[in-house]
Every structure is written in structure tokens, then in C-alpha cells.
Design an enzyme around this catalytic site. Structure first.
Site, mmCIF file in Angstrom:
data_model
loop_
_atom_site.group_PDB
_atom_site.id
_atom_site.type_symbol
_atom_site.label_atom_id
_atom_site.label_comp_id
_atom_site.label_asym_id
_atom_site.label_seq_id
_atom_site.Cartn_x
_atom_site.Cartn_y
_atom_site.Cartn_z
ATOM 1 N N HIS A 17 -53.924 -128.805 80.636
ATOM 2 C CA HIS A 17 -53.652 -129.834 79.615
ATOM 3 C C HIS A 17 -52.185 -129.758 79.208
ATOM 4 C CE1 HIS A 17 -54.013 -132.266 75.976
ATOM 5 N NE2 HIS A 17 -55.108 -132.721 76.518
ATOM 6 N N ASP B 18 -62.561 -133.159 79.921
ATOM 7 C CA ASP B 18 -63.250 -133.828 81.040
ATOM 8 C C ASP B 18 -64.130 -132.884 81.850
ATOM 9 O OD1 ASP B 18 -60.251 -135.574 81.176
ATOM 10 O OD2 ASP B 18 -62.183 -136.497 80.727
#
Ligand code: SDX
Length: 426
Positions: A304, A361
């Protein structure tokens, strides 16, 4: 006022330092070029703040996410998506009457203009639902042109309600179209998530039993996707919005950006990756590929830009995965592979060194699959969830007196000046 000092060619310049609510520091470079003749260079805006914002707070090192100051863990456990979308757009949790009126409005605006139904006939059967969604949302500005000319706040809130409600209907209709089934209209007696599930899975010949556990799971999924400060798709919405274009068209640009596999498209890629792994013994082969610089494969659902710790949303989903699957009496073989993959990756130096952890996700697709959402609809689900976040940032941009059209500078590395060469001399 705290200052930062930079020295260029022996000359010192003082720049203001701005401190955020949680003590974050920013050097204000808005006068930099005027003062020093220099600009900054920052690929991907990894170190650059584009605005001041009061909508959400992320601490990437500590794995913290709050919407309007409220921790995501509390909203995920106690709130609903409708209530959370009101909080994000209006800044406060709604009172009982406000929530009832808002829910009424969402129901009232849940239908599409009947002429929009024909749009679906124009799309090839295999069209990706994100393509359909982005096109249909942009088309809303033709059906509701009043927002073009008059961006009074009540018009924006009406447009916001239409977007939150109609995105759900467009998504369900695009699924029905892909199956060749008749559209199922929204119902006045159903709550937001129950209405979506009914439009997706009921049909004239088969009623869909609405399971409260699945409705709760869907609320949780949409809540944790609802907002995430200046991410790629929100930046797309703001860039388009900063040029003065209407909310519907700005939002359709956000859907397009979210579709990317490095962004919202990753949830579909995670499931396809877990299915390609197939069984736990294949995991190490995929981990090696993810670490191989010569292989473009990346571990989808991992890493991320901001979180250099566990994504708090992934932590919530991982915790509730087992609970939700047990409640809806579904096993999900992919969950075992995902948990094993995470365990091996988090022990591997490559991932530890780069602070790569599961992101939102990584587990979301497993729950979507368990509640019957088809994999090609996963990113659409992300868009339904992110709608209030995009709208809140568009409103904030348009009410911030310091807003300017987003137009970054560049460092030119092309040719020096040269003359035109007539074609017979080339
Ligand atoms: C979302 O911004 C947001 O807030 C987004 C989001 C939201 O709610 O809006 O949180 C939603 O988009 C989540 C991210 C979903 N995407 C994926 O899961 C795709 C896989 N992840 C990566 O592509 C990547 O981690 C990004 C795109 C998410 C972040 O990339 P960055 O910040 O640009 O980091 P980077 O590409 O510079 O990576 C740093 C290093 C590199 O290695 P080195 O060059 O230093 O050797 O880490 C490596 C990368 O190769 N790396 C990975 C990896 N992610 C980063 N290596 C293998 N697998 C990965 N997934």
C-alpha cells in the site's frame, strides 16, 4: 509559526510548516517557485499534500483509519453504509429524523430514468460492468442538467443522493444484463443493501430470501470501502472537479481510475490469483514470482502507498471472514490459501523489508464470492462503497476557498530549440 529553512546556492529561504490535527507536519511550498525559481519533483505525489482535508485520517505507520474522527473499527461494527455515507458527506452522524429522511430520499431516487434502460442494449454482452458504470454515471448529467448551471448546496446534496442510490441500481442492472435476465426494480420496503441484493439475485420465477447476515456483511464491506483520503480515484474526481465540471462527470472519472488493477481492480485480481494458485503447495512459486524483478507479477492485495503496517480494513475483514462464512454456511477454499499465503509472505524478508502487508483487497473478494457476487462485479462493489468518499471530497474541494484548478508543473528533458525541417530535407 514553525519554519523550514532550505539553502540553495548559498542562499537560505524560510518556508512555513503546517501542522495537522494529529501532529502531521507539512512544508508549505506554495511560494517556492516565486521565492527560489525552483519547483519540486515528486513522482506519484508520494511526498506531496494536495490540500487540507477534514474527511478521513490515516496513520500508515500505525495502521489507523478514521472517518470524520470515528475509528473504522467502530463504524464497521456499529454503523450501516447509509449512516456512514451521511457522516462522510455531511460531517456528522445523522439524528434519527435526519437518517429516516435520508433513507427515504435514497429510496425515492433509486430508480433510473426509463430512457436509461435502453443504454444497456448498446453495450456488447461482454462489457465490463465498470465500463458500463462509468458511462452511465456520466450520462446522469444529461438527465439532470440542473447541476450544470446551479451548484447550490441543496442541488449538490440531491445529486449526491441520486449517485449513492442509482449506482447500486446501475450495478444490479448491468449484472442482470450480463445474464440476459430482466431487470428487477428497487423496492420501497427494503433497506439499501437488502434492495441491492434483491435487485441482483431475485427474478420473476425465483424469489431471493434476504438473509440478515448477508445484509450485515454487505454493510460492513461497503463501510470499509467508503473513504480513503487522497487515493488515486479520489484524486481523479478532484482533478476533474477542479476544472469546474459537474459532480456526475467528476464521479465517472473516479470509477475509471478505480478500475485499474493497481487500485480497485485488485480485488478481482486477488481472487483470480488465489484461483491460479489453486492449492497451498503452489504458494511458494507465486511468492518467488512476486519477488522476481524480471517478473511483472505482483502479489495482488498486498502492499500500500500509505499503510506500512497492516491495513486496518484487511484486519477487520480477516477477523470477520470466518464469522461471516460460518453464519452463511459457506466454506470458501480460497480463504485457506489466502491465510497461508499471508502467513508465508509476512515471514519473508522481501515483504518485511518493504513493509508489504495485506490491504483492503486481499480478503474482500473472498466475502463477496461467498455472498454470491460474481468476480467481475467486485470492483463495482468497491465503487458503490467509495461513492460517499468521492462525493465528500468533491464537496470539500468546491467549498475550500484555496482550491485552484489542479495543474502540476514538470521538469522538461526534451530537445533544445531547433528549426522545422522541410519534408524533402528529412
Ligand atoms: C487500493 O491509495 C489508496 O488508499 C488505495 C486504496 C483505497 O482504499 O483507495 O487503499 C485501495 O488501491 C489498495 C491497493 C490495491 N492494489 C494492489 O493490491 C496491487 C498490488 N500492490 C502494488 O501494486 C503496490 O503495493 C501499490 C500499487 C498498492 C502501492 O505501490 P507504491 O506505493 O507505488 O509502491 P512501489 O510500487 O514503489 O513498491 C515499493 C516496493 C517495490 O520494490 P523495490 O523496487 O523497492 O525493490 O515494493 C514492491 C515494489 O516492487 N512491491 C511489491 C508489491 N507492492 C509493492 N512487490 C510484490 N508484490 C506487491 N504487491
Amino acid at each position: 509559526m514553525e519554519k523550514a529553512v532550505i539553502e540553495i546556492a548559498g542562499k537560505k529561504y524560510e518556508l512555513k510548516v503546517i501542522t495537522g490535527t494529529e501532529g502531521e507536519k507539512a512544508i508549505d511550498i506554495s511560494e517556492l517557485r516565486k521565492l527560489t525559481g525552483h519547483i519540486t519533483l515528486d513522482y506519484g505525489f508520494m511526498n506531496t499534500g494536495v490540500c487540507r482535508s477534514a474527511i478521513s485520517f490515516i496513520d500508515g505507520e500505525k495502521g489507523i483509519l478514521r472517518y470524520r474522527g470515528i475509528p473504522i473499527e467502530e463504524l464497521a461494527e456499529k454503523s450501516t453504509f447509509v449512516e456512514t455515507s451521511y457522516l462522510l458527506i455531511h460531517g456528522e452522524l445523522p439524528g434519527k429524523n435526519e437518517l429516516e429522511n435520508y433513507s427515504e430520499l435514497l429510496n425515492y431516487h433509486s430508480m433510473l430514468h426509463e430512457d436509461m434502460k435502453h443504454f444497456f442494449d448498446g453495450f456488447p454482452a461482454a462489457s465490463h460492468p465498470m465500463n458500463i458504470l462509468s458511462t452511465m454515471l456520466n450520462a446522469l448529467s444529461s438527465f439532470y442538467p440542473e447541476i450544470e448551471t446551479n451548484t447550490k448546496i441543496e442541488n449538490i446534496d440531491l445529486a449526491a443522493t441520486r449517485l449513492i442510490s442509482k449506482t447500486r441500481t446501475i450495478a444490479a442492472f448491468s449484472y442482470k444484463k450480463s445474464k440476459g435476465h430482466p431487470f428487477v426494480y428497487p423496492r420501497k420496503d427494503l433497506t439499501y443493501c437488502a434492495n441491492f441484493l434483491n435487485m441482483m439475485f431475485s427474478s420473476p420465477v425465483a424469489t431471493y430470501e434476504i438473509d440478515p447476515d448477508i445484509v450485515k456483511a454487505l454493510n460492513l464491506l461497503l463501510i470499509i470501502h467508503a473513504e480513503h483520503e487522497q487515493n488515486c480515484s479520489t484524486t481523479a474526481v478532484k482533478t476533474i472537479g477542479s476544472s469546474g465540471v459537474n459532480l456526475y462527470t467528476s464521479i465517472s472519472a473516479g470509477v475509471s481510475a478505480l478500475w485499474g488493477t493497481l487500485h480497485g481492480g485488485a480485488n478481482q485480481e486477488v481472487i483470480e490469483m488465489l484461483e491460479a494458485i489453486g492449492k497451498p503447495e503452489n504458494i511458494s512459486k507465486f511468492i518467488s514470482r512476486a519477488k522476481d524483478k524480471n517478473d511483472s507479477f505482483r502479489l495482488m492485495g498486498f502492499g500500500h502507498r500509505v499503510y506500512k503496517n497492516y491495513d486496518p480494513r484487511a484486519r477487520i475483514l480477516k477477523k470477520t471472514c470466518d464469522k461471516i462464512l460460518a453464519k452463511i454456511k459457506t466454506s470458501q477454499p480460497l480463504l485457506e490459501i489466502a491465510q497461508k499465503l499471508e502467513e508465508i509472505a509476512l515471514r519473508d524478508e522481501y515483504f518485511i523489508e518493504r513493509k508489504l502487508y495485506p490491504n483492503v483487497d486481499f480478503y474482500s473478494g473472498i466475502i463477496y464470492k461467498a455472498i454470491g457476487i460474481p468476480v467481475e462485479m467486485f470492483t463495482v462493489m468497491f465503487a458503490i462503497g467509495r461513492m460517499p468518499g468521492w462525493i465528500a471530497h468533491w464537496k470539500e474541494l468546491n467549498s475550500d476557498q484555496e482550491t485552484k484548478i489542479l495543474r502540476p508543473r514538470q521538469v522538461y528533458i526534451g530537445s533544445k530549440i531547433r528549426n522545422y525541417i522541410p519534408i524533402d530535407k528529412r
